[in-house]
Design an enzyme around this catalytic site. Structure first.
Site, PDB file in Angstrom:
ATOM      1  N   PRO A 163     -23.079  38.117 -14.425  1.00  0.00           N
ATOM      2  CG  PRO A 163     -24.895  37.390 -13.162  1.00  0.00           C
ATOM      3  CD  PRO A 163     -24.267  38.617 -13.736  1.00  0.00           C
ATOM      4  CD  GLN A 182     -27.551  31.162 -18.052  1.00  0.00           C
ATOM      5  OE1 GLN A 182     -28.405  31.847 -18.608  1.00  0.00           O
ATOM      6  NE2 GLN A 182     -26.841  30.263 -18.711  1.00  0.00           N
ATOM      7  CB  SER A 183     -25.663  38.480 -17.228  1.00  0.00           C
ATOM      8  OG  SER A 183     -26.087  39.802 -17.428  1.00  0.00           O
ATOM      9  CG  ASN A 184     -32.088  37.874 -17.428  1.00  0.00           C
ATOM     10  OD1 ASN A 184     -32.349  36.960 -18.203  1.00  0.00           O
ATOM     11  ND2 ASN A 184     -32.367  37.826 -16.131  1.00  0.00           N
ATOM     12  CB  ALA A 228     -24.452  39.787 -20.433  1.00  0.00           C
TER      13      ALA A 228
END
Ligand SMILES: *Cc1c(COP(=O)(O)O)cnc(C)c1O
Length: 338
Positions: free
Chosen positions: A73, A75-77, A79
């Site tokens: 998503p 706000q992916s940690n 990624a």
């Protein structure tokens, strides 16, 4: 056991810190509570995905990959940590984000951009697995046509090689517990795709520990979750030739009681947990994962789930940039004055 023979790259400064939180424990009238600080893994503001990426990018490097592709998503940690890991290894990263490109890059997304990753946005939610996987495949094909060698990391690093990192992390924890002279009864942690939980459960079994792993879920979906986690734990154990152990779905403990309305929608319990830990211990939790997991731990304490003399480890899985997205992310109650 083959654990030390699998390809691995160094991304983390291990072991991560391990310490008791006495003031917090006293405040909630709980058992002895210790923290395992994967939020303090040294690279890029830390987090649990970096442990997984040591083995996943280990395989990528072993296959001479020069581009890493993954998804999450906005706000992916995961990624953000993949982008940082790729940058630290001199690899290119392509990130497929589930959602429209926002006008302003903030927090995790800003960091993914800073790490030099190529950002792609698809109109999809995290539940549209096929659309997202198709886009990653498309990008991989385009890169191959250019003579590149891409490697796709599944969402959240969910794969036996990713979970293997948490088998190894159990060894790390057991050594720290021995040094502290304690016997751990429970591990409590934020569980989303279930990969971390699968690794922790597999690790406890593989090293003959009776620690019970309590997964506080932070997202719906992934059903039937207990089966998913046990299958993943078993696949992880097969990877290290531990064919004698089989983990059953009934042995997986996970609860949906603290998700609230859904993934990345703040809960009052989570917000209160963030405030309490910050004030009592100087520890930062995040609204999406560790805040909700801690709300679960606090509530279980209140309900008398743990005995006073038991030892509980809260595994801090990171996610700190989530605190800097804005009030819509962490809940307005966090900044209410007075
Ligand atoms: C991804 C993530 C988790 C959940 O890990 P899974 O292996 O997907 O269950 C927990 N906490 C944080 C901060 C995360 O980024």
């Amino acid at each position: 056991m083959r654990i030390f023979a699998l390809p691995r790259v160094k991304l983390c400064n291990l072991p991560t810190p391990f310490h008791e939180a006495r003031r917090f424990s006293e405040k909630i009238g709980g058992p002895r509570i210790f923290f395992k600080r994967d939020d303090l893994i040294s690279l890029a503001l830390g987090g649990n995905k970096l442990r997984k990426l040591e083995f996943l990018l280990g395989e990528a490097c072993n296959q001479s990959a020069d581009v890493i592709i993954t998804t999450g998503p906005l706000q992916s940690n995961h990624a953000r940590q993949t982008a940082a890991a790729a940058a630290s290894l001199g690899l290119e990263a392509h990130l497929v984000f589930q959602g429209e490109e926002p006008e302003e890059y903030k927090a995790n997304l800003l960091m993914s951009y800073l790490f030099g990753a190529r950002l792609h946005f698809v109109k999809a939610t995290s539940l549209d697995v096929e659309i997202v996987n198709e886009r990653m495949q498309e990008i991989a094909e385009e890169l191959k046509a250019q003579g590149r060698n891409p490697y796709i990391v599944p969402i959240g690093g969910f794969s036996p090689k990713g979970s293997l990192a948490y088998v190894y992390a159990i060894l790390e924890l057991l050594a720290q517990a021995a040094e502290a002279g304690i016997d751990i009864d429970y591990i409590v942690h934020a569980s989303s795709t279930g990969g971390t939980q699968a690794g922790l459960i597999a690790g406890c079994k593989a090293f003959n520990s009776n620690i019970k792993v309590l997964g506080i879920r932070v997202a719906y979906g992934f059903e039937p979750f207990e089966e998913r986690v046990s299958e993943e734990a078993n696949a992880t154990l097969r990877l290290i030739e531990h064919n004698d152990i089989i983990i059953k779905a009934e042995e997986v403990w996970a609860t949906k009681d603290y998700i609230g309305e859904g993934y990345d929608i703040p809960t009052l319990g989570g917000t209160e947990a963030i405030l309490l830990l910050a004030k009592s211990e100087g520890i930062i939790l995040d609204p999406v994962y560790t805040g909700k997991a801690m709300a679960g731990l606090i509530d279980l304490c209140k309900k008398g789930f743990f005995k006073k003399d038991e030892v509980v480890v809260f595994w801090h899985t990171g996610g700190i940039p989530g605190l800097f997205v804005g009030p819509e992310f962490y809940g307005k109650d966090l900044v209410k004055k007075g």
